[in-house]
Design a protein around this motif. Structure first.
Motif, PDB file in Angstrom:
ATOM      1  N   VAL A 171       7.579  -1.199   9.860  1.00 43.71           N
ATOM      2  CA  VAL A 171       7.354  -2.632   8.363  1.00 43.71           C
ATOM      3  C   VAL A 171       8.547  -1.465   7.988  1.00 43.71           C
ATOM      4  O   VAL A 171       7.713  -1.263   6.795  1.00 43.71           O
ATOM      5  CB  VAL A 171       5.860  -3.182   8.366  1.00 43.71           C
ATOM      6  CG1 VAL A 171       7.140  -4.422   7.282  1.00 43.71           C
ATOM      7  CG2 VAL A 171       5.070  -3.469   9.400  1.00 43.71           C
ATOM      8  N   PRO A 172       9.722  -1.526   7.612  1.00 41.63           N
ATOM      9  CA  PRO A 172      10.740  -0.597   6.589  1.00 41.63           C
ATOM     10  C   PRO A 172      11.110  -1.714   5.811  1.00 41.63           C
ATOM     11  O   PRO A 172      10.957  -3.114   6.000  1.00 41.63           O
ATOM     12  CB  PRO A 172      11.909  -0.424   7.761  1.00 41.63           C
ATOM     13  CG  PRO A 172      11.778  -1.277   8.811  1.00 41.63           C
ATOM     14  CD  PRO A 172       9.704  -1.436   8.880  1.00 41.63           C
ATOM     15  N   VAL A 173      10.730  -1.393   4.068  1.00 43.47           N
ATOM     16  CA  VAL A 173      11.152  -1.962   3.063  1.00 43.47           C
ATOM     17  C   VAL A 173      12.473  -1.514   2.938  1.00 43.47           C
ATOM     18  O   VAL A 173      12.803   0.061   2.772  1.00 43.47           O
ATOM     19  CB  VAL A 173       9.598  -2.269   2.097  1.00 43.47           C
ATOM     20  CG1 VAL A 173      10.631  -2.614   0.976  1.00 43.47           C
ATOM     21  CG2 VAL A 173       8.363  -2.484   3.080  1.00 43.47           C
ATOM     22  N   VAL A 174      13.753  -2.130   2.407  1.00 45.86           N
ATOM     23  CA  VAL A 174      15.204  -2.039   2.038  1.00 45.86           C
ATOM     24  C   VAL A 174      15.208  -2.902   0.633  1.00 45.86           C
ATOM     25  O   VAL A 174      14.863  -4.166   0.276  1.00 45.86           O
ATOM     26  CB  VAL A 174      15.949  -1.589   3.749  1.00 45.86           C
ATOM     27  CG1 VAL A 174      15.402  -0.865   4.297  1.00 45.86           C
ATOM     28  CG2 VAL A 174      16.271  -3.157   3.925  1.00 45.86           C
ATOM     29  N   THR A 175      16.345  -2.266   0.472  1.00 49.00           N
ATOM     30  CA  THR A 175      16.522  -3.915  -0.348  1.00 49.00           C
ATOM     31  C   THR A 175      17.995  -5.006   0.366  1.00 49.00           C
ATOM     32  O   THR A 175      19.010  -4.496   1.971  1.00 49.00           O
ATOM     33  CB  THR A 175      18.114  -3.160  -1.354  1.00 49.00           C
ATOM     34  OG1 THR A 175      19.382  -2.501  -0.239  1.00 49.00           O
ATOM     35  CG2 THR A 175      17.354  -2.111  -2.268  1.00 49.00           C
ATOM     36  N   ALA A 176      18.523  -5.475   0.005  1.00 56.23           N
ATOM     37  CA  ALA A 176      19.184  -6.787   0.934  1.00 56.23           C
ATOM     38  C   ALA A 176      20.608  -5.978   0.864  1.00 56.23           C
ATOM     39  O   ALA A 176      20.860  -6.380   2.753  1.00 56.23           O
ATOM     40  CB  ALA A 176      19.888  -7.834  -0.748  1.00 56.23           C
ATOM     41  N   GLU A 177      20.832  -5.254  -0.010  1.00 59.74           N
ATOM     42  CA  GLU A 177      22.407  -4.680   0.295  1.00 59.74           C
ATOM     43  C   GLU A 177      22.529  -3.708   1.099  1.00 59.74           C
ATOM     44  O   GLU A 177      23.386  -3.754   2.815  1.00 59.74           O
ATOM     45  CB  GLU A 177      23.036  -3.771  -0.671  1.00 59.74           C
ATOM     46  CG  GLU A 177      23.816  -3.128  -0.424  1.00 59.74           C
ATOM     47  CD  GLU A 177      25.600  -4.071  -0.702  1.00 59.74           C
ATOM     48  OE1 GLU A 177      26.770  -3.492  -0.056  1.00 59.74           O
ATOM     49  OE2 GLU A 177      25.641  -5.128  -0.840  1.00 59.74           O
ATOM     50  N   ASP A 178      21.374  -2.714   1.123  1.00 60.97           N
ATOM     51  CA  ASP A 178      21.163  -1.887   2.103  1.00 60.97           C
ATOM     52  C   ASP A 178      20.907  -2.505   4.164  1.00 60.97           C
ATOM     53  O   ASP A 178      21.473  -2.254   4.853  1.00 60.97           O
ATOM     54  CB  ASP A 178      19.950  -0.542   2.307  1.00 60.97           C
ATOM     55  CG  ASP A 178      20.300   0.173   1.003  1.00 60.97           C
ATOM     56  OD1 ASP A 178      21.391   0.218   1.287  1.00 60.97           O
ATOM     57  OD2 ASP A 178      19.687   0.860   0.351  1.00 60.97           O
ATOM     58  N   HIS A 179      20.448  -3.907   3.731  1.00 57.23           N
ATOM     59  CA  HIS A 179      19.846  -4.613   5.236  1.00 57.23           C
ATOM     60  C   HIS A 179      20.710  -5.154   5.460  1.00 57.23           C
ATOM     61  O   HIS A 179      21.373  -4.645   6.852  1.00 57.23           O
ATOM     62  CB  HIS A 179      18.474  -5.648   5.232  1.00 57.23           C
ATOM     63  CG  HIS A 179      18.734  -6.118   5.822  1.00 57.23           C
ATOM     64  ND1 HIS A 179      19.713  -8.093   6.269  1.00 57.23           N
ATOM     65  CD2 HIS A 179      18.124  -6.229   6.830  1.00 57.23           C
ATOM     66  CE1 HIS A 179      19.401  -8.144   6.636  1.00 57.23           C
ATOM     67  NE2 HIS A 179      18.235  -7.673   7.762  1.00 57.23           N
ATOM     68  N   ASP A 180      22.117  -5.616   4.893  1.00 58.44           N
ATOM     69  CA  ASP A 180      23.034  -6.385   5.450  1.00 58.44           C
ATOM     70  C   ASP A 180      23.992  -5.135   5.424  1.00 58.44           C
ATOM     71  O   ASP A 180      25.105  -5.297   6.716  1.00 58.44           O
ATOM     72  CB  ASP A 180      23.487  -7.367   4.431  1.00 58.44           C
ATOM     73  CG  ASP A 180      23.208  -8.367   4.301  1.00 58.44           C
ATOM     74  OD1 ASP A 180      22.342  -8.846   4.433  1.00 58.44           O
ATOM     75  OD2 ASP A 180      23.519  -9.087   2.831  1.00 58.44           O
TER      76      ASP A 180
END
Length: 286
Positions: A171-180
């Motif tokens: 369950v990695p946690v990232v920012t919306a920018e990094d995700h997209d």
């Protein structure tokens, strides 16, 4: 994990491939499941199959977690229309493939006490619709969370617990920018390549006699929900165009090496790809 976690009623909005898969797995795990779908006939089918316990919108009041397996506009419309029916402390989450400020839009609609935790399970399969759903798609998958500053820690943990219970390995946690940006490469681009390969002018009715595992693997996701993926491509347009350009440059490098008969360059290109693939799989399993 709370010992009573599996007693938590969960609502699934949108009973297509992903929503149906959520409902199947959650029902298997013992959760009471409320399932709603834009087309009531699909919800009735899910009820008849025994993968949801209720399709009555009034039962949304019981759901402590609400999972939206719907396009962004559909999610926003549903919340606006059914907000008064939701549990006053409901934790809402989604599976949208592009984040792009969407969490802020949802949060602006919610009263104090409710929370929206943005998520993206990295799993699925070819095809579309409830009939293709399968709870096993979560086994060993990654479930990405995209927290926002307003999210309460216990709500993030709740969605993490659900992801692990579903069978997800990480369950990695990232920012919306990094995700997209990452999704433009690992998901959007792969669907672009698969569909372009199938739509090549080389395709003919005789192609089926010449395919092996590699062609099947590379074109699996070409069996696609066209309307959904059109929306995803356009929602992440700028980042996807960058990835198409990078892929085109990589392809051009290989093309030039083949055209020049440069065995050393071709071998280096292929071996580097193999090295990266092995490294990726090793890290993914660790």
């Amino acid at each position: 994990m709370n010992s009573d976690f599996r007693k938590i009623p969960i609502a699934v909005i949108g009973l297509g491939l992903m929503g149906g898969s959520f409902a199947r797995r959650l029902k298997e795990l013992g959760h009471p499941v409320i399932g709603l779908n834009r087309t009531k006939k699909v919800a009735e089918e899910a009820l008849a199959m025994g993968i949801v316990d209720s399709i009555d919108p009034k039962d949304l009041k019981k759901a402590e977690i609400v999972i939206f397996c719907t396009p962004e506009r559909g999610t926003l419309s549903f919340i606006k229309e059914h907000l008064s029916l939701l549990h006053e402390k409901a934790v809402l989450t989604d599976i949208a493939g592009v984040k792009n400020g969407f969490a802020q839009e949802v949060a602006s609609l919610l009263p104090e006490g409710m929370d929206f935790v943005s998520g993206h399970p990295m799993c699925g399969k070819e095809g579309a619709g409830l009939a293709q759903s399968d709870g096993a798609i979560f086994d060993g998958a990654n479930y990405v969370l995209i927290p926002e500053p307003w999210n309460r820690k216990e709500h993030l943990e709740l969605v993490k617990d659900m992801a692990r219970e579903l069978g997800c390995a990480h369950v990695p946690v990232v920012t919306a920018e990094d995700h997209d940006r990452a999704i433009a490469y690992t998901s959007d681009l792969t669907h672009v390549v698969a569909t372009a390969l199938m739509n090549s002018s080389s395709y003919s009715e005789k192609t089926k006699y010449f395919i092996g595992g590699s062609f099947r693997d590379e074109t699996r996701v070409a069996d696609i929900n066209g309307k959904l993926w059109t929306s995803l491509f356009l929602s992440n347009k700028d980042k996807l165009l960058e990835e198409i350009d990078r892929f085109s440059a990589s392809l051009q490098t290989l093309r030039e090496a083949i055209a020049a008969g440069d065995e050393e360059e071709i071998t280096a290109f292929l071996e580097e790809a193999g090295r990266r693939r092995r490294e990726m799989m090793h890290r993914g399993n660790s």
